[in-house]
Design a protein around this motif. Structure first.
Motif, PDB file in Angstrom:
ATOM      1  N   SER A   1       0.812  -1.228  -0.156  1.00  0.00           N
ATOM      2  CA  SER A   1       0.027  -0.078   0.029  1.00  0.00           C
ATOM      3  C   SER A   1       0.951   1.187   0.063  1.00  0.00           C
ATOM      4  O   SER A   1       1.863   1.104   0.502  1.00  0.00           O
ATOM      5  CB  SER A   1      -0.942  -0.087   1.195  1.00  0.00           C
ATOM      6  OG  SER A   1      -0.125   0.171   2.423  1.00  0.00           O
ATOM      7  N   GLY A   2       0.420   2.298  -0.634  1.00  0.00           N
ATOM      8  CA  GLY A   2       1.219   3.449  -0.786  1.00  0.00           C
ATOM      9  C   GLY A   2       0.217   4.851  -1.058  1.00  0.00           C
ATOM     10  O   GLY A   2      -0.814   4.704  -1.467  1.00  0.00           O
ATOM     11  N   ASN A   3       0.951   5.917  -0.619  1.00  0.00           N
ATOM     12  CA  ASN A   3      -0.001   7.002  -0.972  1.00  0.00           C
ATOM     13  C   ASN A   3       1.178   8.109  -1.658  1.00  0.00           C
ATOM     14  O   ASN A   3       2.246   8.015  -1.680  1.00  0.00           O
ATOM     15  CB  ASN A   3      -0.308   7.988   0.441  1.00  0.00           C
ATOM     16  CG  ASN A   3      -1.380   6.953   1.187  1.00  0.00           C
ATOM     17  OD1 ASN A   3      -2.534   6.660   0.624  1.00  0.00           O
ATOM     18  ND2 ASN A   3      -0.923   6.506   2.413  1.00  0.00           N
ATOM     19  N   GLU A   4       0.271   8.747  -2.636  1.00  0.00           N
ATOM     20  CA  GLU A   4       1.314  10.007  -3.401  1.00  0.00           C
ATOM     21  C   GLU A   4       1.685  10.969  -2.322  1.00  0.00           C
ATOM     22  O   GLU A   4       0.832  11.324  -1.421  1.00  0.00           O
ATOM     23  CB  GLU A   4       0.508  10.480  -4.316  1.00  0.00           C
ATOM     24  CG  GLU A   4       0.888  11.215  -5.488  1.00  0.00           C
ATOM     25  CD  GLU A   4       1.523  12.671  -5.238  1.00  0.00           C
ATOM     26  OE1 GLU A   4       2.498  12.904  -5.662  1.00  0.00           O
ATOM     27  OE2 GLU A   4       0.757  13.218  -4.597  1.00  0.00           O
TER      28      GLU A   4
ATOM     29  N   MET B   1      -5.441  -0.643 -20.496  1.00  0.00           N
ATOM     30  CA  MET B   1      -4.172   0.311 -20.602  1.00  0.00           C
ATOM     31  C   MET B   1      -3.264   0.298 -19.379  1.00  0.00           C
ATOM     32  O   MET B   1      -2.069   0.150 -19.679  1.00  0.00           O
ATOM     33  CB  MET B   1      -4.610   1.884 -20.638  1.00  0.00           C
ATOM     34  CG  MET B   1      -3.275   2.787 -21.007  1.00  0.00           C
ATOM     35  SD  MET B   1      -2.694   2.799 -22.580  1.00  0.00           S
ATOM     36  CE  MET B   1      -4.164   3.459 -23.490  1.00  0.00           C
ATOM     37  N   ILE B   2      -3.611   0.070 -17.908  1.00  0.00           N
ATOM     38  CA  ILE B   2      -2.878  -0.202 -16.949  1.00  0.00           C
ATOM     39  C   ILE B   2      -2.248  -1.388 -17.191  1.00  0.00           C
ATOM     40  O   ILE B   2      -1.042  -1.637 -16.737  1.00  0.00           O
ATOM     41  CB  ILE B   2      -3.810  -0.091 -15.637  1.00  0.00           C
ATOM     42  CG1 ILE B   2      -4.278   1.376 -15.467  1.00  0.00           C
ATOM     43  CG2 ILE B   2      -2.819  -0.483 -14.406  1.00  0.00           C
ATOM     44  CD1 ILE B   2      -4.970   1.584 -14.395  1.00  0.00           C
ATOM     45  N   SER B   3      -2.930  -2.387 -17.658  1.00  0.00           N
ATOM     46  CA  SER B   3      -2.496  -3.666 -17.648  1.00  0.00           C
ATOM     47  C   SER B   3      -1.219  -3.839 -18.702  1.00  0.00           C
ATOM     48  O   SER B   3      -0.060  -4.303 -18.630  1.00  0.00           O
ATOM     49  CB  SER B   3      -3.450  -4.677 -18.185  1.00  0.00           C
ATOM     50  OG  SER B   3      -4.308  -4.968 -17.234  1.00  0.00           O
TER      51      SER B   3
ATOM     52  N   ARG C   1      -2.428  12.919  -3.664  1.00  0.00           N
ATOM     53  CA  ARG C   1      -3.353  13.074  -4.901  1.00  0.00           C
ATOM     54  C   ARG C   1      -3.971  11.679  -4.740  1.00  0.00           C
ATOM     55  O   ARG C   1      -4.489  11.399  -5.926  1.00  0.00           O
ATOM     56  CB  ARG C   1      -2.414  13.162  -6.015  1.00  0.00           C
ATOM     57  CG  ARG C   1      -1.693  14.701  -6.147  1.00  0.00           C
ATOM     58  CD  ARG C   1      -0.838  14.774  -7.254  1.00  0.00           C
ATOM     59  NE  ARG C   1       0.058  16.153  -7.124  1.00  0.00           N
ATOM     60  CZ  ARG C   1       1.093  16.391  -8.000  1.00  0.00           C
ATOM     61  NH1 ARG C   1       1.353  15.547  -8.772  1.00  0.00           N
ATOM     62  NH2 ARG C   1       1.735  17.593  -7.810  1.00  0.00           N
ATOM     63  N   GLY C   2      -3.588  10.923  -4.023  1.00  0.00           N
ATOM     64  CA  GLY C   2      -4.151   9.575  -4.072  1.00  0.00           C
ATOM     65  C   GLY C   2      -3.485   8.455  -3.532  1.00  0.00           C
ATOM     66  O   GLY C   2      -2.608   8.731  -2.851  1.00  0.00           O
ATOM     67  N   GLY C   3      -3.711   7.019  -3.515  1.00  0.00           N
ATOM     68  CA  GLY C   3      -3.046   5.933  -3.203  1.00  0.00           C
ATOM     69  C   GLY C   3      -3.425   4.963  -3.940  1.00  0.00           C
ATOM     70  O   GLY C   3      -4.132   4.801  -4.879  1.00  0.00           O
ATOM     71  N   ALA C   4      -2.743   3.709  -3.520  1.00  0.00           N
ATOM     72  CA  ALA C   4      -3.076   2.367  -4.051  1.00  0.00           C
ATOM     73  C   ALA C   4      -2.765   1.259  -3.081  1.00  0.00           C
ATOM     74  O   ALA C   4      -1.843   1.402  -2.280  1.00  0.00           O
ATOM     75  CB  ALA C   4      -2.291   2.270  -5.362  1.00  0.00           C
TER      76      ALA C   4
ATOM     77  N   VAL D   1      -5.752   9.527  -8.215  1.00  0.00           N
ATOM     78  CA  VAL D   1      -5.126   8.483  -9.234  1.00  0.00           C
ATOM     79  C   VAL D   1      -6.160   7.417  -9.745  1.00  0.00           C
ATOM     80  O   VAL D   1      -5.837   6.583 -10.821  1.00  0.00           O
ATOM     81  CB  VAL D   1      -3.682   7.732  -8.748  1.00  0.00           C
ATOM     82  CG1 VAL D   1      -2.926   8.747  -8.445  1.00  0.00           C
ATOM     83  CG2 VAL D   1      -4.306   7.129  -7.320  1.00  0.00           C
ATOM     84  N   ALA D   2      -7.378   7.366  -8.899  1.00  0.00           N
ATOM     85  CA  ALA D   2      -8.083   6.408  -9.620  1.00  0.00           C
ATOM     86  C   ALA D   2      -8.784   6.637 -10.770  1.00  0.00           C
ATOM     87  O   ALA D   2      -9.483   5.550 -11.359  1.00  0.00           O
ATOM     88  CB  ALA D   2      -9.464   6.559  -8.617  1.00  0.00           C
TER      89      ALA D   2
END
Length: 222
Positions: free
Chosen positions: A80-83, A129-131, A87-90, A120-121
């Motif tokens: 897990s991480g955050n910008e 495209m992400i793949s 601006r968002g995270g993942a 970023v979502a």
């Protein structure tokens, strides 16, 4: 979103398993990534930098091995991480599986369950495209890893240097030591060029589209 990737490593399965678990060695091979801290034997703090034109975006987070199966050669990682500017995270759950590849190499299969949030979502709307971008990152990682393996093999058999004798002078001893290759220092992480990845992803999608047209009958192309 679900993402599936794979790459080959020119080492037997046992050696590949040990190599991929050595995070300090393999982290510099991932474009834009930098290992900041080893929290414990299974958790690591790091950052990934992405450059989009004049703008640079950096994500910081933690990746932890949830499980390791040295017999089945499978591992699960939760990250897990955050910008850094909010601006968002993942968040991601990643499964790795190693199997023998033709010859004496290893095929590494990666299954990722990725969730994006915040600004970023919006990129999640184009999961295809992400793949493609993810596969490019995996390809670049595999290429860098292969170069590292080749460099390690070359250092394992350095050119023979004259061994200093007991009566050798200090200058001769220093000269003999200088003949040995210096230890490799990891290069500073460079930000990933998002523009380059995007162009590459578009090329991959265009090639797939052309391939699909070639596989259709003429009347199906209308």
């Amino acid at each position: 979103m679900k993402i599936e990737n794979s790459f080959d490593v020119p080492l037997p399965v046992e050696q590949t398993w040990d190599l991929l678990l050595d995070i300090q060695r393999v982290a510099p091979c991932l474009p834009g990534a930098e290992l900041l801290e080893t929290i414990d034997g299974d958790a690591y703090r790091g950052k990934v930098s992405v450059k989009l034109g004049p703008m640079a975006v950096t994500f910081q987070g933690i990746a932890r091995f949830e499980s390791k199966d040295p017999v089945a050669r499978r591992a699960n990682v939760k990250a897990s991480g955050n910008e850094t500017k909010g601006r968002g995270g993942a968040q991601a759950k990643v499964d790795f599986a190693l199997t023998p590849a033709p010859g004496s190499g290893t095929r590494v299969k990666i299954d990722t369950d990725l969730n994006l949030n915040g600004a970023v979502a919006q990129y999640g709307r184009a999961s295809g495209m992400i793949s493609d971008i993810a596969q490019q990152l995996v390809d670049k990682f595999a290429e860098a890893l292969k170069l590292q393996i080749q460099a390690d093999a070359a250092r394992a058999v350095p050119a023979a240097a004259p061994a200093p004798t007991p009566s050798a002078s200090p200058a001769a001893t220093v000269a003999a030591a200088a003949a040995l290759p210096p230890p490799r220092q990891p290069a500073p992480a460079k930000p990933i060029s998002a523009t380059e990845l995007l162009i590459g992803a578009l090329k991959r999608r265009f090639r797939r589209w052309i391939a699909s047209l070639r596989g259709r009958a003429p009347e199906d192309r209308r």
